[in-house]
Write an enzyme that holds these catalytic residues in place. Structure first.
Site, short mmCIF file in Angstrom:
data_model
loop_
_atom_site.label_atom_id
_atom_site.label_comp_id
_atom_site.label_asym_id
_atom_site.label_seq_id
_atom_site.Cartn_x
_atom_site.Cartn_y
_atom_site.Cartn_z
N PRO A 162 -4.09 49.30 -25.21
CA PRO A 162 -4.00 47.84 -25.23
C PRO A 162 -3.20 47.33 -26.42
O PRO A 162 -3.64 47.44 -27.57
CB PRO A 162 -5.45 47.38 -25.32
N GLU A 163 -2.03 46.80 -26.14
CA GLU A 163 -1.22 46.13 -27.16
C GLU A 163 -1.15 44.67 -26.74
O GLU A 163 -1.90 44.25 -25.87
CB GLU A 163 0.16 46.78 -27.25
N LYS B 121 -3.63 41.77 -31.39
CA LYS B 121 -4.35 42.50 -30.35
C LYS B 121 -5.82 42.11 -30.31
O LYS B 121 -6.63 42.77 -29.66
CB LYS B 121 -4.24 44.02 -30.61
N ARG C 255 2.76 59.40 -35.27
CA ARG C 255 2.74 58.92 -33.89
C ARG C 255 3.90 59.47 -33.09
O ARG C 255 5.03 59.53 -33.59
CB ARG C 255 2.81 57.38 -33.87
#
Length: 316
Positions: free
Chosen positions: A2-3, A59, A295
């Site tokens: 979820p961004e 967010k 990442r």
DNA sequence: CGCGCAACCTGTCTGC
DNA sequence: TGCAGACAGGTTGCGC
């Protein structure tokens, strides 16, 4: 994960059904959810209040209450907020549940750790629930228990967001000048800059990769190496990738579901993210994966050239 | 202050 | 088939 587009999709879905509703009862099933506050304190602060509005910042999702406080929820990586309609139906992915089964039917007193796995989807990872005065229910589930919620007043909220969130990328404040100011002098990679919420709020790993590709910028280029044309390209790249995600109802790689329990479609249209080994949609060169700031990062070596150090004006 | 990285979690995938 | 280990990534906190 979820961004911004995923959280905004949920916000838009919740708003019409939550505004004007009273939170009849609030139940925290996992104390981790309300940490560092206690479950009881969270329940006490939210229960009995009416929801005046549903907001979003970066967010974070906010249920604004009639006493001036807000319930703030962050889904982190695997959290989901699903709304069950008053008729009990909702959840389209669960045909096993009979329409009139009692919500209290689940008996946890006897169930061992390896209880019926078929009952798991949604139940096992349920962390908090909000019972509404129209019979509906808002359910927060999260397999990895990273998601958090708290209740805060307006001043407290301003301080909280003020110290950790930067510009809203879909607001008029997100200008080329702002991008230039935020990145000036930075030596860290552009990818890390985009992931830092104190600069642009709401961009995560997916949309950072997509934005850099749209901008034609290498994820390892230092923030301060950009010139005017790059500031504009990156600003536009961020906005375009986020808007595309919004149009498609978010990206569902594995866990993300919207407030109706349904998947988004953005994952079908990634330009580079998670497409290692495939051809670049623009030039055809093979997309590669590197690690930046711990990442996974995907980009096209053909379209995204590393910027040279900012050219120093030659003496005389 | 800027930057890099480990830690927080648990489900899923990979390799032996 | 089973199991150890790697991996996923938003945010925080620590060390340099």
């Amino acid at each position: 994960m979820p961004e911004l587009p995923e959280v905004e999709t949920i916000r838009r879905q919740l708003e019409p059904d939550l505004v004007g509703r009273k939170l009849e009862a609030v139940e925290v099933l996992d104390a981790y959810f309300s940490k560092p506050s206690t479950a009881a304190a969270f329940e006490r602060a939210a229960a009995g209040r009416e929801v005046l509005d549903v907001g979003r910042r970066g967010k974070y999702l906010m249920l604004e209450l009639d006493d001036g406080n807000s319930v703030v929820i962050h889904l982190r990586m695997t959290g989901s907020l699903v709304l069950r309609e008053p008729d009990g139906s909702a959840n389209p992915g669960d045909p096993r549940v009979s329409p009139n089964s009692s919500p209290q039917a689940v008996d946890t007193s006897q169930a061992g750790p390896s209880a019926d796995p078929a009952v798991d989807s949604g139940e096992r990872h349920l962390r908090a629930r909000f019972l509404l005065d129209d019979g509906g229910e808002l359910r927060f589930s999260d397999p990895r228990r990273f998601g958090r919620g708290f209740v805060a007043g307006p001043d407290e909220l301003d301080a909280y967001f003020g110290s950790r969130l930067g510009i809203e990328p879909l607001s008029p404040e997100f200008t080329v000048e702002a991008m230039a100011a935020m990145t000036a002098g930075r030596t860290g990679p552009l990818k890390s800059f985009l992931l830092n919420q104190k600069g642009v709020a709401g961009v995560g790993n997916i949309y950072a990769d997509e934005a850099l590709f749209r901008a034609g910028l290498h994820p390892l280029s230092p923030g301060g190496s950009m010139r005017d044309e790059h500031h504009r390209a990156l600003r536009d790249g961020v906005v375009e990738s986020l808007e595309r995600g919004l149009d498609l109802g978010g990206a569902s790689i594995d866990d993300y579901r919207d407030a109706r329990g349904e998947s988004g479609a953005m994952q079908n249209e990634f330009l580079v993210h998670r497409r290692e080994g495939e051809g670049c949609p623009r030039c055809g060169e093979t997309i590669v994966r590197i690690v930046v700031g711990g990442r996974s990062t995907y980009f096209c070596p053909g379209c995204q050239k590393r910027l040279r150090k900012r050219p120093r004006r030659r003496a005389r």
